[in-house]
Design a protein around this motif. Sequence first.
Motif, PDB file in Angstrom:
ATOM      1  N   TRP A  85       0.839  -1.191   0.000  1.00 11.34           N
ATOM      2  CA  TRP A  85       0.000   0.000   0.000  1.00 11.34           C
ATOM      3  C   TRP A  85       0.882   1.251   0.000  1.00 11.34           C
ATOM      4  O   TRP A  85       1.941   1.279   0.629  1.00 11.34           O
ATOM      5  CB  TRP A  85      -0.876   0.021   1.233  1.00 11.34           C
ATOM      6  N   PHE A  86       0.396   2.287  -0.685  1.00 13.91           N
ATOM      7  CA  PHE A  86       1.160   3.538  -0.690  1.00 13.91           C
ATOM      8  C   PHE A  86       1.261   4.101   0.722  1.00 13.91           C
ATOM      9  O   PHE A  86       2.317   4.577   1.145  1.00 13.91           O
ATOM     10  CB  PHE A  86       0.511   4.569  -1.617  1.00 13.91           C
ATOM     11  N   PHE A  87       0.149   4.066   1.472  1.00 17.27           N
ATOM     12  CA  PHE A  87       0.175   4.417   2.897  1.00 17.27           C
ATOM     13  C   PHE A  87       0.089   3.106   3.680  1.00 17.27           C
ATOM     14  O   PHE A  87      -0.978   2.496   3.767  1.00 17.27           O
ATOM     15  CB  PHE A  87      -1.003   5.325   3.264  1.00 17.27           C
ATOM     16  N   ASN A  88       1.203   2.681   4.223  1.00 17.90           N
ATOM     17  CA  ASN A  88       1.255   1.419   4.942  1.00 17.90           C
ATOM     18  C   ASN A  88       0.524   1.547   6.276  1.00 17.90           C
ATOM     19  O   ASN A  88       1.018   2.198   7.203  1.00 17.90           O
ATOM     20  CB  ASN A  88       2.717   1.017   5.184  1.00 17.90           C
ATOM     21  N   PRO A  89      -0.659   0.931   6.426  1.00 14.81           N
ATOM     22  CA  PRO A  89      -1.414   1.091   7.675  1.00 14.81           C
ATOM     23  C   PRO A  89      -0.678   0.575   8.894  1.00 14.81           C
ATOM     24  O   PRO A  89      -0.869   1.083  10.004  1.00 14.81           O
ATOM     25  CB  PRO A  89      -2.693   0.273   7.422  1.00 14.81           C
ATOM     26  N   LEU A  90       0.181  -0.434   8.707  1.00 18.19           N
ATOM     27  CA  LEU A  90       0.898  -1.011   9.838  1.00 18.19           C
ATOM     28  C   LEU A  90       1.931  -0.037  10.402  1.00 18.19           C
ATOM     29  O   LEU A  90       2.338  -0.162  11.571  1.00 18.19           O
ATOM     30  CB  LEU A  90       1.588  -2.314   9.413  1.00 18.19           C
ATOM     31  N   ALA A  91       2.361   0.930   9.600  1.00 17.96           N
ATOM     32  CA  ALA A  91       3.263   1.972  10.082  1.00 17.96           C
ATOM     33  C   ALA A  91       2.482   3.214  10.503  1.00 17.96           C
ATOM     34  O   ALA A  91       2.757   3.809  11.553  1.00 17.96           O
ATOM     35  CB  ALA A  91       4.278   2.328   8.994  1.00 17.96           C
ATOM     36  N   TRP A  92       1.496   3.600   9.704  1.00 13.61           N
ATOM     37  CA  TRP A  92       0.735   4.816   9.993  1.00 13.61           C
ATOM     38  C   TRP A  92      -0.123   4.682  11.242  1.00 13.61           C
ATOM     39  O   TRP A  92      -0.591   5.685  11.796  1.00 13.61           O
ATOM     40  CB  TRP A  92      -0.114   5.199   8.789  1.00 13.61           C
ATOM     41  N   GLN A  93      -0.357   3.461  11.715  1.00 12.78           N
ATOM     42  CA  GLN A  93      -1.127   3.289  12.942  1.00 12.78           C
ATOM     43  C   GLN A  93      -0.457   3.982  14.127  1.00 12.78           C
ATOM     44  O   GLN A  93      -1.135   4.375  15.090  1.00 12.78           O
ATOM     45  CB  GLN A  93      -1.352   1.801  13.235  1.00 12.78           C
ATOM     46  N   ALA A  94       0.863   4.148  14.074  1.00  6.75           N
ATOM     47  CA  ALA A  94       1.557   4.808  15.182  1.00  6.75           C
ATOM     48  C   ALA A  94       1.047   6.230  15.358  1.00  6.75           C
ATOM     49  O   ALA A  94       0.736   6.667  16.482  1.00  6.75           O
ATOM     50  CB  ALA A  94       3.066   4.795  14.938  1.00  6.75           C
ATOM     51  N   LEU A  95       0.949   6.966  14.267  1.00  7.95           N
ATOM     52  CA  LEU A  95       0.466   8.338  14.334  1.00  7.95           C
ATOM     53  C   LEU A  95      -0.998   8.379  14.756  1.00  7.95           C
ATOM     54  O   LEU A  95      -1.410   9.217  15.567  1.00  7.95           O
ATOM     55  CB  LEU A  95       0.659   9.011  12.968  1.00  7.95           C
ATOM     56  N   PHE A  96      -1.788   7.471  14.212  1.00  7.40           N
ATOM     57  CA  PHE A  96      -3.214   7.422  14.537  1.00  7.40           C
ATOM     58  C   PHE A  96      -3.426   7.143  16.021  1.00  7.40           C
ATOM     59  O   PHE A  96      -4.229   7.809  16.688  1.00  7.40           O
ATOM     60  CB  PHE A  96      -3.885   6.347  13.686  1.00  7.40           C
ATOM     61  N   PHE A  97      -2.710   6.169  16.566  1.00 10.69           N
ATOM     62  CA  PHE A  97      -2.922   5.807  17.968  1.00 10.69           C
ATOM     63  C   PHE A  97      -2.312   6.819  18.929  1.00 10.69           C
ATOM     64  O   PHE A  97      -2.772   6.942  20.067  1.00 10.69           O
ATOM     65  CB  PHE A  97      -2.402   4.400  18.234  1.00 10.69           C
ATOM     66  N   ILE A  98      -1.298   7.537  18.501  1.00 11.48           N
ATOM     67  CA  ILE A  98      -0.824   8.666  19.321  1.00 11.48           C
ATOM     68  C   ILE A  98      -1.930   9.703  19.421  1.00 11.48           C
ATOM     69  O   ILE A  98      -2.204  10.265  20.488  1.00 11.48           O
ATOM     70  CB  ILE A  98       0.458   9.267  18.730  1.00 11.48           C
ATOM     71  N   GLY A  99      -2.601   9.958  18.282  1.00 15.13           N
ATOM     72  CA  GLY A  99      -3.745  10.865  18.311  1.00 15.13           C
ATOM     73  C   GLY A  99      -4.851  10.348  19.206  1.00 15.13           C
ATOM     74  O   GLY A  99      -5.468  11.108  19.969  1.00 15.13           O
ATOM     75  N   CYS A 100      -5.120   9.040  19.137  1.00 16.07           N
ATOM     76  CA  CYS A 100      -6.140   8.431  20.006  1.00 16.07           C
ATOM     77  C   CYS A 100      -5.795   8.632  21.480  1.00 16.07           C
ATOM     78  O   CYS A 100      -6.665   8.954  22.301  1.00 16.07           O
ATOM     79  CB  CYS A 100      -6.266   6.943  19.707  1.00 16.07           C
ATOM     80  N   ALA A 101      -4.521   8.422  21.820  1.00 14.23           N
ATOM     81  CA  ALA A 101      -4.092   8.576  23.208  1.00 14.23           C
ATOM     82  C   ALA A 101      -4.246  10.024  23.672  1.00 14.23           C
ATOM     83  O   ALA A 101      -4.672  10.284  24.799  1.00 14.23           O
ATOM     84  CB  ALA A 101      -2.636   8.123  23.353  1.00 14.23           C
ATOM     85  N   LEU A 102      -3.924  10.974  22.804  1.00  9.88           N
ATOM     86  CA  LEU A 102      -4.096  12.383  23.157  1.00  9.88           C
ATOM     87  C   LEU A 102      -5.566  12.711  23.348  1.00  9.88           C
ATOM     88  O   LEU A 102      -5.942  13.432  24.284  1.00  9.88           O
ATOM     89  CB  LEU A 102      -3.487  13.264  22.064  1.00  9.88           C
TER      90      LEU A 102
END
Length: 400
Positions: free
Chosen positions: A203-220
């Motif tokens: 995938w052009f946007f690898n979800p397995l890597a981009w999840q880090a940014l998403f879950f940091i946002g979730c934690a905030l």
Amino acid sequence: MFGLVRSGQGRGGGGSRDLRADFFRGVALWFIFINHMPGNWLGDYTIRNYAFCDATEAFVLLAGYGAGLAYGAMLDRQGWLFASAAVLRRVGTLYIAHMFLFVVFTAQVGYSVAALDNMAYLDELALDAFGEQPYRALLEALLLRFQPAFLDILPLYIVLLLMLMPALALLNRPRLLITASLAIYVAVRLADVNLPTWRGGGWFFNPLAWQALFFIGCALGSSRRAGDPAPIPRSRALMAACAALLAMGAVLVVAWQRPEPLPYLPDWVASFLSGVDKAGLHPVRLLSILALAYLLGHWIDRDAAWLRGAAAAPFVLMGQHGLPVFCAGIFLSFVGRVALEQSEGWPMQAAVNLAGLLAMVAIAAVGAWYRQRSGEGGRKRAVAERTALPAAAANRTMAE
């Protein structure tokens, strides 16, 4: 327009709405629209030209922040099963929106190819598969394994939300959530793991890597929902470090994009810059968006008056209705691209950018109006049920 902007409860109902997130989500959607048009002069002034991050990182971080607020509140009130069902329902909505956008965008490009006799569109947008294997291409699109250019953000968001379902169990333990997420991120980058696509590669946007940014946002968002106004405390040293990181990044990005200073860059710098990939969310890109978010989060007060002013209202409104605005922006950006290819002078530049922005704001306004009216209807029905009054009497009760 001011009456259409929501400033009360968020989707999850936990705490008052953070208009900063809405505003910057709206700006990110506008930047995505601008950047999807080659030859658009405004594209030279978006964040991607001055930092190791762009509107996509902002969009994903804010999506995680909103998810932490909304689904975290559901988790607290109604438990994991209900919150997971709500996430799954949202996944279904996104999937339907993606497939609708896929069909409309493909038809739009196909018509432009026939009308303008420009086969380059198919190759540039990775839609040439429809000419070779149309039925297989449609099947693979349904499976999210075929993602033409510009149609890869919603699939990323869909997978991130699916990952959120089991992660809801850690939402009230944000440090553990971030630790687990970053561990997966490091492992994925070291092992070079990605989800497969139909025609090879990942995938052009690898979800397995981009999840880090998403879950940091979730934690905030989860920390904010718990009542912490500043999940990461204000620190002069940390703010100075973030500012230095962004300033250094700006210098390097500007130098990398211009031919004059390139021969003077050391080989190791040029090698490093060429390796800052977007697909796997390079650590420099991750740190850059987090540094920018930290600075803006502390520089801009949550109750800043300008967030409710006339200049911010269009972007706040777009940010509060991100899905229809995003889908419309993809469609409009290709229309704008075709227009700019016919005439790239400043009158067409102004017309394309202004018309696109007004159209996206109008779509958000229609969505806000509908949500407002349907919400009023729901409140009237609730009053009628509680008081055992007919609807007409309930209307009078609400008016009083």
